[in-house]
Design a protein around this motif. Structure first.
Motif, PDB file in Angstrom:
ATOM      1  N   VAL A  17      24.082  46.701  27.192  1.00 13.11           N
ATOM      2  CA  VAL A  17      24.762  47.194  27.691  1.00 13.11           C
ATOM      3  C   VAL A  17      24.243  48.906  26.554  1.00 13.11           C
ATOM      4  CG1 VAL A  17      27.091  48.181  27.909  1.00 13.11           C
ATOM      5  CG2 VAL A  17      26.576  46.238  28.754  1.00 13.11           C
ATOM      6  N   ASN A  18      24.072  49.892  27.243  1.00 12.55           N
ATOM      7  CA  ASN A  18      23.442  50.730  26.196  1.00 12.55           C
ATOM      8  C   ASN A  18      22.533  50.874  25.684  1.00 12.55           C
ATOM      9  OD1 ASN A  18      24.549  52.832  28.376  1.00 12.55           O
ATOM     10  ND2 ASN A  18      26.862  53.094  27.491  1.00 12.55           N
ATOM     11  N   GLU A  19      21.385  49.651  25.467  1.00 16.55           N
ATOM     12  CA  GLU A  19      20.341  48.815  24.405  1.00 16.55           C
ATOM     13  C   GLU A  19      21.465  48.656  23.759  1.00 16.55           C
ATOM     14  OE1 GLU A  19      17.439  49.883  24.712  1.00 16.55           O
ATOM     15  OE2 GLU A  19      18.019  51.264  26.100  1.00 16.55           O
ATOM     16  N   ARG A  20      22.158  48.114  24.095  1.00 14.70           N
ATOM     17  CA  ARG A  20      22.888  46.678  22.878  1.00 14.70           C
ATOM     18  C   ARG A  20      23.599  45.928  23.569  1.00 14.70           C
ATOM     19  NH1 ARG A  20      29.732  46.940  21.783  1.00 14.70           N
ATOM     20  NH2 ARG A  20      29.759  44.281  20.652  1.00 14.70           N
ATOM     21  N   ASN A  44      32.534  53.960  30.110  1.00 13.70           N
ATOM     22  CA  ASN A  44      32.474  54.353  31.791  1.00 13.70           C
ATOM     23  C   ASN A  44      30.829  55.755  31.431  1.00 13.70           C
ATOM     24  OD1 ASN A  44      32.372  55.591  33.692  1.00 13.70           O
ATOM     25  ND2 ASN A  44      33.794  57.249  33.090  1.00 13.70           N
ATOM     26  N   GLN A  45      30.280  54.909  32.242  1.00 10.90           N
ATOM     27  CA  GLN A  45      28.879  55.835  32.689  1.00 10.90           C
ATOM     28  C   GLN A  45      28.038  54.590  31.949  1.00 10.90           C
ATOM     29  OE1 GLN A  45      28.572  57.853  35.292  1.00 10.90           O
ATOM     30  NE2 GLN A  45      30.715  57.957  35.638  1.00 10.90           N
ATOM     31  N   ALA A  46      28.526  53.494  31.691  1.00  8.98           N
ATOM     32  CA  ALA A  46      27.294  52.860  31.044  1.00  8.98           C
ATOM     33  C   ALA A  46      26.128  52.800  32.136  1.00  8.98           C
ATOM     34  CB  ALA A  46      28.236  51.647  30.959  1.00  8.98           C
ATOM     35  N   GLN A  47      24.997  52.200  31.579  1.00  5.07           N
ATOM     36  CA  GLN A  47      23.907  51.324  31.871  1.00  5.07           C
ATOM     37  C   GLN A  47      23.769  49.881  31.873  1.00  5.07           C
ATOM     38  OE1 GLN A  47      20.151  53.615  31.287  1.00  5.07           O
ATOM     39  NE2 GLN A  47      20.507  55.163  32.467  1.00  5.07           N
ATOM     40  N   ILE A  48      23.748  49.168  32.564  1.00  2.56           N
ATOM     41  CA  ILE A  48      23.873  47.378  32.127  1.00  2.56           C
ATOM     42  C   ILE A  48      22.251  46.689  32.479  1.00  2.56           C
ATOM     43  CG2 ILE A  48      24.432  45.325  32.545  1.00  2.56           C
ATOM     44  CD1 ILE A  48      26.971  46.746  33.430  1.00  2.56           C
ATOM     45  N   LEU A  49      21.336  46.963  31.639  1.00  5.99           N
ATOM     46  CA  LEU A  49      19.870  46.342  32.107  1.00  5.99           C
ATOM     47  C   LEU A  49      19.629  44.876  32.286  1.00  5.99           C
ATOM     48  CD1 LEU A  49      17.477  47.706  32.247  1.00  5.99           C
ATOM     49  CD2 LEU A  49      16.987  46.981  29.985  1.00  5.99           C
ATOM     50  N   LEU A  50      19.938  44.081  33.309  1.00  3.17           N
ATOM     51  CA  LEU A  50      19.125  42.612  33.564  1.00  3.17           C
ATOM     52  C   LEU A  50      18.397  42.532  33.398  1.00  3.17           C
ATOM     53  CD1 LEU A  50      21.438  42.049  36.593  1.00  3.17           C
ATOM     54  CD2 LEU A  50      22.598  42.735  34.269  1.00  3.17           C
ATOM     55  N   ASN A  51      18.122  41.409  32.115  1.00  3.81           N
ATOM     56  CA  ASN A  51      16.484  40.957  32.048  1.00  3.81           C
ATOM     57  C   ASN A  51      15.601  42.122  32.016  1.00  3.81           C
ATOM     58  OD1 ASN A  51      14.733  38.712  31.811  1.00  3.81           O
ATOM     59  ND2 ASN A  51      14.822  38.404  33.851  1.00  3.81           N
ATOM     60  N   GLY A  52      15.811  42.982  31.385  1.00 12.55           N
ATOM     61  CA  GLY A  52      14.981  44.545  30.904  1.00 12.55           C
ATOM     62  C   GLY A  52      13.486  44.557  32.194  1.00 12.55           C
ATOM     63  N   PHE A  53      14.884  44.329  33.328  1.00  8.52           N
ATOM     64  CA  PHE A  53      14.562  45.029  34.800  1.00  8.52           C
ATOM     65  C   PHE A  53      14.788  46.002  35.535  1.00  8.52           C
ATOM     66  CE2 PHE A  53      12.226  44.377  39.028  1.00  8.52           C
ATOM     67  CZ  PHE A  53      10.802  44.830  38.480  1.00  8.52           C
ATOM     68  N   ILE A  54      15.896  45.422  36.129  1.00  8.18           N
ATOM     69  CA  ILE A  54      17.327  45.862  36.545  1.00  8.18           C
ATOM     70  C   ILE A  54      18.275  46.544  36.258  1.00  8.18           C
ATOM     71  CG2 ILE A  54      18.404  45.546  38.785  1.00  8.18           C
ATOM     72  CD1 ILE A  54      16.019  44.500  39.859  1.00  8.18           C
ATOM     73  N   THR A  55      18.641  47.802  35.945  1.00  6.36           N
ATOM     74  CA  THR A  55      19.469  48.131  35.598  1.00  6.36           C
ATOM     75  C   THR A  55      20.586  49.049  36.690  1.00  6.36           C
ATOM     76  OG1 THR A  55      17.456  49.605  34.394  1.00  6.36           O
ATOM     77  CG2 THR A  55      19.621  51.005  34.195  1.00  6.36           C
ATOM     78  N   LEU A  56      21.545  48.792  36.316  1.00  2.39           N
ATOM     79  CA  LEU A  56      22.502  49.276  36.889  1.00  2.39           C
ATOM     80  C   LEU A  56      23.413  50.291  36.839  1.00  2.39           C
ATOM     81  CD1 LEU A  56      24.026  44.999  36.986  1.00  2.39           C
ATOM     82  CD2 LEU A  56      22.763  46.681  38.533  1.00  2.39           C
ATOM     83  N   HIS A  57      23.744  50.980  37.530  1.00  2.00           N
ATOM     84  CA  HIS A  57      24.705  52.327  36.047  1.00  2.00           C
ATOM     85  C   HIS A  57      26.206  52.384  37.226  1.00  2.00           C
ATOM     86  CE1 HIS A  57      20.873  55.032  35.545  1.00  2.00           C
ATOM     87  NE2 HIS A  57      20.401  54.062  37.277  1.00  2.00           N
TER      88      HIS A  57
END
Length: 308
Positions: free
Chosen positions: A271-274, A291-304
């Protein structure tokens, strides 16, 4: 007409039962009000006035489609009728005790419920104090229901597996904020549930498509799109092999008024590179989700993540 037909007609009573009335907007409102009145009798205790605030309304598919465009007005007029009834009852109780911050109405099409057929002229209202658990239905819950066999609203256990085939989608779902002044103010107009608590958008590189999900309930599960997950309304299903099953959960914490996230994947969640530590499914470790976080799943799928 044969002799036997004439004899049968003479011996058997003529069926003079009145046909079932059509489903009108007024009938819908009156059924909801009857369910509300029954809940006041069943739920109120001592000096505290309690009542159902969440309603599931099942209509025959043809009736549902015919009524869909008028449902916002039905909900508005129903809440006005609820407030009028509460105003009338206020002198009988020391305290009005709503157990939810919102009135909620979910209309859905169905042809059967609990082994009873839903006919085009039927209205099935299920009322609860705080609503039923979304997705992964618990086995039973207490609700105010009027079975066909008795035609009387009563408080009873219902098995929520019988609701799995009902599509309570966004177009038939409405939320109205409870107003302690017992009036329908401009800020309390019915809104479609599609507004939601939060929105999540993402891109699928494998299909080169953009997707969006509305978080409509206080807790959702992020998981890979698999057949066994398709029946859960609170699942964000992502069609990618890079997503675990399940991968994470997001919830809105009522007391802190914050969104939180827990990860269950053996693959990395950020989450936001954490990096979010992996939790056991039975013991989630919740961390704040800004709020407005970026969630990165498995280094491949980014959720906004866009929380309201």
């Amino acid at each position: 007409m044969t002799f036997l037909d004439r004899l049968k007609k003479a011996l058997l009573p003529i069926d003079t039962a009145a046909p079932a009335p059509d489903v009108t907007n007024t009938r819908l409102m009156n059924e909801l009000l009857a369910c509300f009145d029954a809940s006041v009798q069943q739920e109120s205790v001592g000096s505290s006035l309690l009542f159902n605030m969440h309603y599931l309304i099942i209509l025959h598919p043809d009736t549902y489609n015919a009524r869909l465009s008028s449902l916002p007005v039905v909900v508005k007029e129903t809440v006005k009728a609820f407030y009028k009834r509460l105003s009338e009852l206020r002198n009988q109780y020391e305290e009005i005790s709503p157990v939810s911050a919102n009135w909620q109405f979910k209309f859905g099409p169905g042809v059967s419920f609990n082994n009873e057929t839903i006919e085009p002229n039927d209205i099935l209202v299920i009322g609860t104090l705080t609503g039923v658990k979304e997705g992964g239905y618990q086995q039973n819950t207490k609700a105010t229901v009027k079975p066909k066999r008795t035609n009387v609203f009563d408080r009873m256990d219902i098995n929520l597996d019988t609701l799995r085939h009902i599509d309570f989608n966004e177009s038939g779902s409405f939320t109205v904020k409870f107003n302690a002044d017992l009036q329908l103010g401009s800020e309390s107009q019915p809104r479609h549930k599609e507004a939601g608590l939060a929105r999540i958008s993402y891109h699928l590189p494998e299909q080169d498509t953009d997707e969006q999900f509305t978080m409509q309930v206080r807790e959702i599960v992020i998981a890979r799109k698999e057949p066994e997950n398709m029946s859960y309304s609170n699942y964000l299903l992502i069609d990618s092999l890079y997503v675990s099953n399940p991968h994470a959960r997001i919830r809105y914490h009522e007391s802190t008024r914050q969104f939180q996230i827990a990860s269950f994947s053996r693959n990395e969640t950020r989450v936001n590179e954490r990096i979010i530590p992996r939790s056991d499914l039975t013991d989630p470790q919740w961390l704040e989700l800004p709020n407005q976080a970026q969630i990165l799943l498995n280094g491949f799928i980014t959720l906004h993540f866009d929380g309201e």
